[in-house]
Design a protein around this motif. Structure first.
Motif, mmCIF file in Angstrom:
data_model
loop_
_atom_site.group_PDB
_atom_site.id
_atom_site.type_symbol
_atom_site.label_atom_id
_atom_site.label_comp_id
_atom_site.label_asym_id
_atom_site.label_seq_id
_atom_site.Cartn_x
_atom_site.Cartn_y
_atom_site.Cartn_z
ATOM 1 N N ALA A 124 0.672 -1.189 -0.403
ATOM 2 C CA ALA A 124 0.155 0.261 -0.049
ATOM 3 C C ALA A 124 0.956 1.168 -0.214
ATOM 4 C CB ALA A 124 -0.960 0.101 0.900
ATOM 5 N N ALA A 125 2.072 1.303 0.817
ATOM 6 C CA ALA A 125 2.378 2.335 0.718
ATOM 7 C C ALA A 125 3.825 2.595 -0.243
ATOM 8 C CB ALA A 125 3.865 2.005 1.983
ATOM 9 N N LEU A 126 3.783 1.458 -0.963
ATOM 10 C CA LEU A 126 4.418 1.827 -2.785
ATOM 11 C C LEU A 126 3.216 2.304 -3.033
ATOM 12 C CD1 LEU A 126 7.116 0.499 -4.160
ATOM 13 C CD2 LEU A 126 5.683 -1.227 -4.960
ATOM 14 N N ILE A 127 2.016 2.246 -3.679
ATOM 15 C CA ILE A 127 1.323 2.616 -4.188
ATOM 16 C C ILE A 127 1.300 3.775 -3.889
ATOM 17 C CG2 ILE A 127 -1.204 3.103 -5.432
ATOM 18 C CD1 ILE A 127 -1.269 -0.702 -4.318
ATOM 19 N N ARG A 128 0.788 3.954 -3.025
ATOM 20 C CA ARG A 128 0.927 5.401 -2.538
ATOM 21 C C ARG A 128 2.350 6.724 -2.738
ATOM 22 N NH1 ARG A 128 2.271 5.153 2.455
ATOM 23 N NH2 ARG A 128 -0.256 3.916 3.623
ATOM 24 N N LEU A 129 3.121 6.263 -2.620
ATOM 25 C CA LEU A 129 4.292 6.554 -3.308
ATOM 26 C C LEU A 129 4.525 6.981 -4.254
ATOM 27 C CD1 LEU A 129 7.097 5.608 -0.931
ATOM 28 C CD2 LEU A 129 6.246 7.643 -0.875
ATOM 29 N N GLN A 130 3.119 6.421 -5.297
ATOM 30 C CA GLN A 130 3.706 6.197 -7.006
ATOM 31 C C GLN A 130 4.602 6.758 -7.753
ATOM 32 O OE1 GLN A 130 -0.225 9.725 -7.691
ATOM 33 N NE2 GLN A 130 0.157 8.857 -5.494
ATOM 34 N N MET A 131 5.628 5.674 -7.058
ATOM 35 C CA MET A 131 7.544 5.799 -7.520
ATOM 36 C C MET A 131 7.559 4.798 -8.434
ATOM 37 S SD MET A 131 8.455 8.339 -5.824
ATOM 38 C CE MET A 131 10.663 7.307 -5.558
ATOM 39 N N THR A 132 6.546 3.548 -7.992
ATOM 40 C CA THR A 132 6.737 2.134 -9.388
ATOM 41 C C THR A 132 6.808 2.630 -11.153
ATOM 42 O OG1 THR A 132 6.780 -0.515 -8.816
ATOM 43 C CG2 THR A 132 4.970 1.278 -9.462
ATOM 44 N N ASP A 133 8.041 1.488 -11.253
ATOM 45 C CA ASP A 133 8.241 1.802 -12.479
ATOM 46 C C ASP A 133 7.703 1.012 -13.494
ATOM 47 O OD1 ASP A 133 10.250 0.585 -11.635
ATOM 48 O OD2 ASP A 133 11.608 1.119 -12.640
ATOM 49 N N GLN A 251 -6.055 15.573 -5.351
ATOM 50 C CA GLN A 251 -5.210 15.312 -3.299
ATOM 51 C C GLN A 251 -4.274 14.132 -3.473
ATOM 52 O OE1 GLN A 251 -5.225 17.935 -2.444
ATOM 53 N NE2 GLN A 251 -6.991 18.610 -3.612
ATOM 54 N N VAL A 252 -4.848 13.399 -3.319
ATOM 55 C CA VAL A 252 -4.212 12.110 -4.162
ATOM 56 C C VAL A 252 -3.514 11.214 -4.712
ATOM 57 C CG1 VAL A 252 -4.088 9.138 -3.203
ATOM 58 C CG2 VAL A 252 -6.103 10.640 -2.271
ATOM 59 N N ILE A 253 -3.528 11.412 -5.992
ATOM 60 C CA ILE A 253 -3.105 11.262 -7.495
ATOM 61 C C ILE A 253 -1.731 12.539 -7.724
ATOM 62 C CG2 ILE A 253 -2.615 10.773 -9.913
ATOM 63 C CD1 ILE A 253 -5.128 9.169 -8.869
ATOM 64 N N ILE A 254 -0.318 12.355 -7.210
ATOM 65 C CA ILE A 254 0.085 13.643 -7.396
ATOM 66 C C ILE A 254 1.657 13.509 -8.476
ATOM 67 C CG2 ILE A 254 -0.093 14.693 -4.669
ATOM 68 C CD1 ILE A 254 2.178 13.077 -4.082
ATOM 69 N N THR A 260 0.022 3.834 -11.443
ATOM 70 C CA THR A 260 -0.656 3.219 -9.348
ATOM 71 C C THR A 260 -1.677 4.258 -10.305
ATOM 72 O OG1 THR A 260 1.337 5.230 -8.892
ATOM 73 C CG2 THR A 260 1.641 3.778 -8.330
ATOM 74 N N THR A 261 -1.512 4.816 -10.814
ATOM 75 C CA THR A 261 -3.042 5.893 -11.393
ATOM 76 C C THR A 261 -4.222 5.007 -11.370
ATOM 77 O OG1 THR A 261 -1.567 7.804 -12.021
ATOM 78 C CG2 THR A 261 -3.972 8.087 -12.500
ATOM 79 N N PRO A 262 -4.084 4.121 -11.454
ATOM 80 C CA PRO A 262 -6.031 3.315 -11.411
ATOM 81 C C PRO A 262 -6.173 2.424 -10.658
ATOM 82 C CG PRO A 262 -4.192 2.891 -14.114
ATOM 83 C CD PRO A 262 -3.493 3.234 -13.326
ATOM 84 N N VAL A 263 -4.837 2.212 -10.599
ATOM 85 C CA VAL A 263 -5.543 1.702 -8.652
ATOM 86 C C VAL A 263 -5.484 2.567 -7.713
ATOM 87 C CG1 VAL A 263 -3.860 0.119 -6.749
ATOM 88 C CG2 VAL A 263 -3.528 0.092 -9.263
#
Length: 718
Positions: A124-133, A251-254, A260-263
């Motif tokens: 969940a933290a990984l998705i929240r940070l929106q860093m995955t490639d 607010q959430v999708i930065i 990560t955006t679709p999820v």
């Protein structure tokens, strides 16, 4: 939070006034006492402002207590940061505090807690940070575990989304924004659920109802609530969902991340629809209801004040008439002091129809006791009883008139323990007839015996918060009784109980002391009453009156603590007490010269406000403030609903004031409604109370009469 500062801003009073009032309340002084005898200290705050101040004081202190509880709870979890502590301390409402506490509040097992137990927080933290490639399913593979029942990457991702959805729902700033936006742009809708449960079409206007939340008046909220409770209506809030979701996504999708955006989009939608929207709807409905109830309670209180402050009809022997069919009409003759002289039952109504016999009995009572007024209750068989009374008045050669009295609460009183103690040998009908007679002679003294909620001058009172309504109405009764004051040598336990500083035990002790020792000759004698100590004496003495006692000042509203100052005033003026009483004007002494009042106040060591009050009391000792209120309409003839014609101009008495109008008694046993739009042409009014009050005598024009629905539309615009 600086509570004193908040109170002064909210109530638009000086900080020193708020501080003084709070100090006096904390010292155990009652609101009537503070309002009447501590004007110098509070800057003349009246009882209404003081009650509002007390209510807010209790709320704000409870709020501060709740903040401490919440901070202690978060501190125990070792999660209280300086920033969070500051946010909690700065919160102005209980809702804001609870929003901040939500993420730390112990909760039952949710989908998110189950996901956390399965070890999905890192994903969940990984998705929240929106860093995955890379595709999130590849990241999710690492969390698949047969031991933890996470069968697949898809399942792991689903669990992570549950955690994200809950985190979003618990963000205080998000909830605040969504709540505010729903208030501003949301609508409240209702539809018909079950027509059979609304036989009389009471809720017809709400079968297909749609109104903006920010504009809906309180009385419609209460009507919708009742319709929903009775299972006639389905009620819901329609929020601006698309706008809310769009804002949440910003607010959430930065970051622009295709993985990560679709999820996050799905988690946001789930969070709003499953966790936020229902809670916000409940909060808004509760808040709307609370505000509607507060307004309704205020209206009820103002109506009750007017009813209690109706002028007494003094010096008349009254025949109280409790109408009925099968069991007969109960009559009670009451002398000008309220003493019951006689009771009897007559049967002029169906099924017996013994009109002739009833008239013989009535004539005998009128002649024997010199009855000058008949007080007729407006309940069942009232119309038929009124016909008999009017016929009777035409047959006798005596100055007798009649008044139709609202008998609401009379049956409640007559079956009460209090009535049983007062009239142990009477049945409920006889007690009711006595109450109907006495509530004309002294409405305040009689109506205090009845639970204010049973008097029926409100709207939707059965839907109110019972505790809040009870406290507010008890405050109204207390203010009215103390404004009028009581005769210490005649007041009942019921009346004395409402005097400042006097509880039921002390009230009973006063009556017992009076019975055992005879009349009170001075107020000081109160200190001999068991359990009535110096504090109770201080709070109550000014509201007790003794007529014809040893101390002339005891018949006024001047407090004994000011007697010495009054003596000094008399000495300086070279006057005696007897000379001073009943002067034509309170300002006559000083020719209305404020400088003279200031000079005398300074010389005798009291405040100018106190001196002015003393002068007013001396000018009209024992004056009853109810004298200025409109007197009831005395009738000698009858009017029926079928006699009404469009355009007729009639005089009537305002019986009840509600948010959308006022009900006026025009003598036809069916009150007519004056809608708020038909009250005045001169100015725009927000509430009918700006124009009329309960007990007012008004001239009205008949607009329409619906005999089948028993509805009369009236106008005050003649």
């Amino acid at each position: 939070m600086d509570i004193i500062e908040v109170l002064s801003k909210e109530l638009n009073i000086k900080k020193g006034q708020a501080e003084a009032a709070v100090k006096l309340m904390d010292e155990g002084n009652t609101i009537p006492f503070i309002a009447r005898y501590r004007k110098e200290v509070t800057g003349s705050l009246n009882d209404e402002v003081l009650r509002n101040l007390h209510e807010r004081l209790v709320y704000l202190r409870n709020l501060e207590d709740r903040k401490e509880q919440i901070m202690n709870s978060i501190r125990e979890q070792e999660k209280l940061t300086p920033e969070l502590e500051q946010q909690i301390r700065n919160a102005q409402t209980l809702v804001a505090v609870e929003d901040l506490y939500l993420p730390y509040k112990p909760k039952r097992r949710t989908r998110a807690t189950i996901a956390k137990e399965k070890g999905l927080e890192p994903l969940a933290a990984l998705i929240r940070l929106q860093m995955t490639d890379q595709d999130l399913l590849l990241d999710a593979k690492a969390f698949v575990s047969s031991e933890k029942e996470v069968e697949s990457p898809e399942k792991a991702l689903s669990y992570a989304m549950d955690i994200l959805a809950e985190e979003i729902s618990e963000e205080a700033s998000y909830r605040t924004y969504i709540r505010d936006l729903t208030y501003k742009k949301g609508r409240i809708l209702s539809s018909l659920k079950d027509k059979e449960k609304d036989e009389k079409s009471v809720y017809e206007m709400y079968y297909e109802f749609d109104e903006e939340i920010k504009r809906i008046p309180g009385h419609r909220i209460l009507a919708l609530n009742r319709g929903e409770k009775e299972k006639v209506l389905t009620v819901k809030i329609e929020a601006p969902e698309e706008e809310i979701l769009g804002w949440l996504m910003k607010q959430v999708i930065i970051k622009k991340n295709p993985y990560t955006t679709p999820v996050l989009t799905e988690a946001i939608k789930d969070s709003y629809k499953r966790l936020i929207s229902g809670a916000i709807e409940r909060e808004i409905r509760n808040d709307l209801t609370e505000k509607a109830q507060e307004e309704a309670i205020k209206v009820f209180g103002k109506n009750l004040t007017q009813l209690l402050m109706q002028p007494p009809i003094v010096g008349q022997t009254v025949l109280g008439w409790d109408p009925a069919f099968r069991t007969g009409c109960k009559l009670a003759v009451v002398d000008p002091t309220g003493k019951v002289l006689d009771t009897v039952v007559i049967f002029p109504t169906a099924p017996q129809n013994k009109v002739k016999e009833a008239k013989i009995t009535l004539k005998k009572l009128i002649n024997q006791y010199h009855v000058t007024l008949i007080s007729l209750g407006n309940g069942t068989a009232s119309r038929e009883s009124e016909m008999v009374i009017v016929e009777l008045l035409k047959e006798i050669n005596a100055p007798v008139s009649y008044v139709i009295v609202n008998e609401a609460g009379a049956s409640v009183y007559s079956a009460s323990k209090l009535a049983t103690e007062e009239f142990p040998k009477f049945d409920v009908g006889q007690r009711s007839a006595v109450s109907i007679a006495r509530r004309l002679q002294d409405p305040l003294a009689e109506l205090v015996k009845i639970d204010p909620k049973s008097i029926g001058v409100g709207q939707y009172q059965h839907d109110m918060n019972e505790k809040k309504l009870g406290e507010a109405l008890d405050g109204v009764v207390e203010d009215c009784v103390n404004r009028v004051g009581v005769d210490l040598n005649t007041a009942s336990v019921s009346l004395l109980t409402h005097i400042s500083g006097i509880n039921k035990t002390i009230a009973k002790n006063i009556v017992v002391y009076r019975e055992e020792n005879g009349r009170f000759k001075t107020r000081k004698e109160l200190l001999k009453v068991p359990k009535l100590g110096p504090k109770a004496f201080e709070q109550s003495a000014g509201f007790m009156r003794i007529n014809g006692g040893d101390e002339p000042l005891d018949s006024t509203g001047i407090h004994p603590e000011s007697y010495q100052a009054v003596e000094q005033l008399f000495q300086k003026m070279g006057m005696k007490k007897a000379d001073f009483f009943g002067m034509p004007s309170s300002m006559f002494l000083f020719g209305k010269n404020q400088k003279e009042i200031s000079r005398f106040a300074s010389q005798i060591g009291i405040g100018e406000i106190t001196l002015t009050d003393i002068l007013n009391e001396l000018a009209k000792p024992g004056r009853d403030p109810r004298e200025d209120m409109p007197k009831p309409i005395l009738r000698t003839d009858v009017l029926e609903m079928k006699d009404l014609k469009e355009g007729m101009i009639l005089k009537g008495t305002v019986r009840n004031v509600i948010d959308f109008g006022a009900f006026v008694d025009i003598g036809v046993h069916q009150d007519g409604l004056v809608h708020i739009s038909k009250m005045t042409e001169k100015k725009f009014i927000k509430h009918p109370l700006e124009v009329v009050s309960v007990g007012d005598i008004v001239e009205v024009k008949v607009l329409s009469v619906d005999l089948s629905k028993k509805r009369i539309q009236l106008s005050m615009i003649l």
